[in-house]
Design a protein around this motif. Structure first.
Motif, PDB file in Angstrom:
ATOM      1  N   GLY A 105       2.593  24.221   0.527  1.00 24.83           N
ATOM      2  CA  GLY A 105       2.979  25.369   0.895  1.00 24.83           C
ATOM      3  C   GLY A 105       4.674  24.230   1.853  1.00 24.83           C
ATOM      4  N   LYS A 106       5.489  24.382   2.296  1.00 25.81           N
ATOM      5  CA  LYS A 106       6.321  23.531   3.018  1.00 25.81           C
ATOM      6  C   LYS A 106       5.875  23.006   4.517  1.00 25.81           C
ATOM      7  CE  LYS A 106      10.845  22.189   2.414  1.00 25.81           C
ATOM      8  NZ  LYS A 106      10.670  21.250   2.155  1.00 25.81           N
ATOM      9  N   GLU A 107       4.988  24.261   4.858  1.00 24.88           N
ATOM     10  CA  GLU A 107       4.791  23.901   6.521  1.00 24.88           C
ATOM     11  C   GLU A 107       3.744  22.924   6.454  1.00 24.88           C
ATOM     12  OE1 GLU A 107       2.418  27.858   4.432  1.00 24.88           O
ATOM     13  OE2 GLU A 107       4.110  26.950   4.361  1.00 24.88           O
ATOM     14  N   PHE A 108       2.710  22.951   5.351  1.00 22.52           N
ATOM     15  CA  PHE A 108       1.978  21.639   5.891  1.00 22.52           C
ATOM     16  C   PHE A 108       2.449  19.959   5.542  1.00 22.52           C
ATOM     17  CE2 PHE A 108      -0.484  25.971   4.434  1.00 22.52           C
ATOM     18  CZ  PHE A 108      -0.610  25.838   5.762  1.00 22.52           C
ATOM     19  N   ASP A 109       3.514  20.479   5.287  1.00 22.55           N
ATOM     20  CA  ASP A 109       4.206  19.267   4.411  1.00 22.55           C
ATOM     21  C   ASP A 109       3.757  17.676   5.313  1.00 22.55           C
ATOM     22  OD1 ASP A 109       5.156  20.019   2.806  1.00 22.55           O
ATOM     23  OD2 ASP A 109       7.656  19.763   3.222  1.00 22.55           O
ATOM     24  N   ASP A 110       4.256  17.698   6.970  1.00 18.73           N
ATOM     25  CA  ASP A 110       3.821  17.063   7.731  1.00 18.73           C
ATOM     26  C   ASP A 110       2.794  16.297   8.270  1.00 18.73           C
ATOM     27  OD1 ASP A 110       6.862  17.134   7.919  1.00 18.73           O
ATOM     28  OD2 ASP A 110       6.893  18.031  10.122  1.00 18.73           O
ATOM     29  N   VAL A 111       1.977  17.552   7.733  1.00 20.64           N
ATOM     30  CA  VAL A 111       0.034  17.349   8.269  1.00 20.64           C
ATOM     31  C   VAL A 111      -0.018  16.206   6.246  1.00 20.64           C
ATOM     32  CG1 VAL A 111      -0.730  19.672   7.557  1.00 20.64           C
ATOM     33  CG2 VAL A 111      -1.867  18.030   9.863  1.00 20.64           C
ATOM     34  N   GLU A 112       0.241  16.822   6.021  1.00 17.67           N
ATOM     35  CA  GLU A 112      -0.080  16.344   4.771  1.00 17.67           C
ATOM     36  C   GLU A 112       0.121  15.019   4.278  1.00 17.67           C
ATOM     37  OE1 GLU A 112      -2.405  16.996   2.513  1.00 17.67           O
ATOM     38  OE2 GLU A 112      -2.780  19.085   2.362  1.00 17.67           O
ATOM     39  N   PHE A 113       1.394  14.516   4.699  1.00 15.71           N
ATOM     40  CA  PHE A 113       1.849  13.211   4.892  1.00 15.71           C
ATOM     41  C   PHE A 113       0.809  12.298   5.779  1.00 15.71           C
ATOM     42  CE2 PHE A 113       4.991   9.724   6.059  1.00 15.71           C
ATOM     43  CZ  PHE A 113       5.047   9.607   4.944  1.00 15.71           C
ATOM     44  N   LEU A 114       0.883  13.129   7.490  1.00 15.33           N
ATOM     45  CA  LEU A 114       0.022  12.415   7.631  1.00 15.33           C
ATOM     46  C   LEU A 114      -1.159  12.126   7.645  1.00 15.33           C
ATOM     47  CD1 LEU A 114      -0.405  11.458  11.363  1.00 15.33           C
ATOM     48  CD2 LEU A 114      -0.645  13.229  11.970  1.00 15.33           C
ATOM     49  N   TRP A 115      -2.143  12.322   7.229  1.00 15.32           N
ATOM     50  CA  TRP A 115      -3.499  12.478   6.587  1.00 15.32           C
ATOM     51  C   TRP A 115      -3.441  12.098   6.075  1.00 15.32           C
ATOM     52  CZ3 TRP A 115      -4.945  18.426   5.615  1.00 15.32           C
ATOM     53  CH2 TRP A 115      -5.379  19.262   7.222  1.00 15.32           C
ATOM     54  N   SER A 116      -2.499  11.402   4.814  1.00 12.62           N
ATOM     55  CA  SER A 116      -2.698  10.252   3.915  1.00 12.62           C
ATOM     56  C   SER A 116      -1.961   9.022   4.366  1.00 12.62           C
ATOM     57  CB  SER A 116      -1.584  10.849   2.788  1.00 12.62           C
ATOM     58  OG  SER A 116      -1.973  11.961   1.767  1.00 12.62           O
TER      59      SER A 116
ATOM     60  N   VAL B  50       0.937  -1.171  -0.215  1.00 15.95           N
ATOM     61  CA  VAL B  50       0.098   0.389   0.105  1.00 15.95           C
ATOM     62  C   VAL B  50       1.102   1.339  -0.237  1.00 15.95           C
ATOM     63  CG1 VAL B  50      -2.351   1.364   0.885  1.00 15.95           C
ATOM     64  CG2 VAL B  50      -1.964  -1.675   0.880  1.00 15.95           C
ATOM     65  N   PHE B  51       0.920   1.910  -0.974  1.00 16.56           N
ATOM     66  CA  PHE B  51       1.987   3.817  -1.237  1.00 16.56           C
ATOM     67  C   PHE B  51       0.868   4.377  -1.148  1.00 16.56           C
ATOM     68  CE2 PHE B  51       3.923  -0.178  -3.339  1.00 16.56           C
ATOM     69  CZ  PHE B  51       4.644   0.060  -3.184  1.00 16.56           C
ATOM     70  N   ILE B  52       0.982   5.820  -0.962  1.00 18.72           N
ATOM     71  CA  ILE B  52       0.121   6.878  -1.232  1.00 18.72           C
ATOM     72  C   ILE B  52       1.184   7.562  -1.960  1.00 18.72           C
ATOM     73  CG2 ILE B  52      -0.794   6.958   1.344  1.00 18.72           C
ATOM     74  CD1 ILE B  52       1.325   8.845   2.114  1.00 18.72           C
ATOM     75  N   ASN B  53       0.541   9.023  -3.138  1.00 15.61           N
ATOM     76  CA  ASN B  53       1.348   9.377  -3.469  1.00 15.61           C
ATOM     77  C   ASN B  53       2.051  11.229  -3.100  1.00 15.61           C
ATOM     78  OD1 ASN B  53       2.665  11.380  -5.570  1.00 15.61           O
ATOM     79  ND2 ASN B  53       1.719  10.326  -7.340  1.00 15.61           N
ATOM     80  N   ARG B  54       2.999  11.281  -2.392  1.00 14.64           N
ATOM     81  CA  ARG B  54       3.617  12.435  -1.352  1.00 14.64           C
ATOM     82  C   ARG B  54       3.254  13.263  -2.221  1.00 14.64           C
ATOM     83  NH1 ARG B  54       7.582  11.696   2.212  1.00 14.64           N
ATOM     84  NH2 ARG B  54       8.729   9.128   2.144  1.00 14.64           N
ATOM     85  N   ASP B  55       3.246  13.786  -3.737  1.00 19.17           N
ATOM     86  CA  ASP B  55       2.936  14.192  -4.359  1.00 19.17           C
ATOM     87  C   ASP B  55       1.345  15.285  -4.553  1.00 19.17           C
ATOM     88  OD1 ASP B  55       5.457  14.709  -5.175  1.00 19.17           O
ATOM     89  OD2 ASP B  55       5.676  14.290  -7.215  1.00 19.17           O
TER      90      ASP B  55
END
Length: 202
Positions: free
Chosen positions: A113-124, A102-107
């Motif tokens: 915005g970089k300030e949301f990188d961590d939360v976006e990855f967590l949500w995915s 099972v994969f998620i697409n980081r893009d």
């Protein structure tokens, strides 16, 4: 089968029969998986099924590598690691007729915005985890066993799984799920903590 029965029967199955899992059964698992909640409605998940003999053998070896890495991380002596690896491979632990990575697409994301990188990855990752649970409950209904493999996420191993799947670096591995008919009796384990120990009302 009632949902409550599937929930209570679900357990980690580590030994499987050689009997193949049909494409129809795999499709049913994925159909259940993608009914899970998905953050921002992105559905940025991908389910790669390894069913060929060659691909399954490679995944199996990578799981073995991951287990060794895990044992080293908890400071087991090399001699014990060697014995544990022998037990895994001689007994066929984790050898399954199918593996679902099972994969998620980081893009693919909602907030820029970089300030949301961590939360976006967590949500995915959370979305993919919810999909995996749906998949596992459907497997119970179909008489199939599953187990979550996280040791394939160690650095150097995840890249090999991604390469085997033919994916680029934008794809992050959430986990690998061996799937098959259980070998031997399935006995769900009791939880160590009761509801009262993990529940708090505020």
């Amino acid at each position: 089968m009632e949902l409550n029965e599937a929930i209570n029967l679900r357990t980690s199955v580590r030994y499987f029969m050689e009997e193949p899992v049909s494409d129809g059964e795999i499709r049913a698992l994925i159909e259940a998986a993608i009914r899970a909640p998905t953050a921002s409605g992105l559905e940025n998940w991908l389910f790669v099924v390894f069913k060929s003999d060659e691909a399954r053998e490679k995944i199996y070896e990578l799981i073995g590598e991951g287990m060794e890495e895990y044992y080293r991380a908890v400071n087991l002596p090399e001699e014990k690691i060697k014995k544990l690896r022998g037990r895994i491979f001689e007994g066929g632990m984790f050898r399954a007729p199918a593996y679902i990575a099972v994969f998620i697409n980081r893009d693919v994301r909602f907030l820029k915005g970089k300030e949301f990188d961590d939360v976006e990855f967590l949500w995915s990752a959370e979305s993919a985890a919810l999909a995996i649970e749906n998949l596992m409950l459907k497997a119970v209904e179909l008489g199939l066993g599953t187990v979550y493999i996280g040791v394939t996420n160690f650095r150097g191993i995840e890249e090999k799984v991604r390469e085997l799947a033919g994916l680029g670096e934008e794809w992050a591995l959430v986990g690998v799920i061996p799937v098959g008919r259980p070998r031997g009796e399935v006995k769900p384990r009791k939880r160590k903590k009761s509801v009262d120990e993990v529940l708090r009302f505020v």
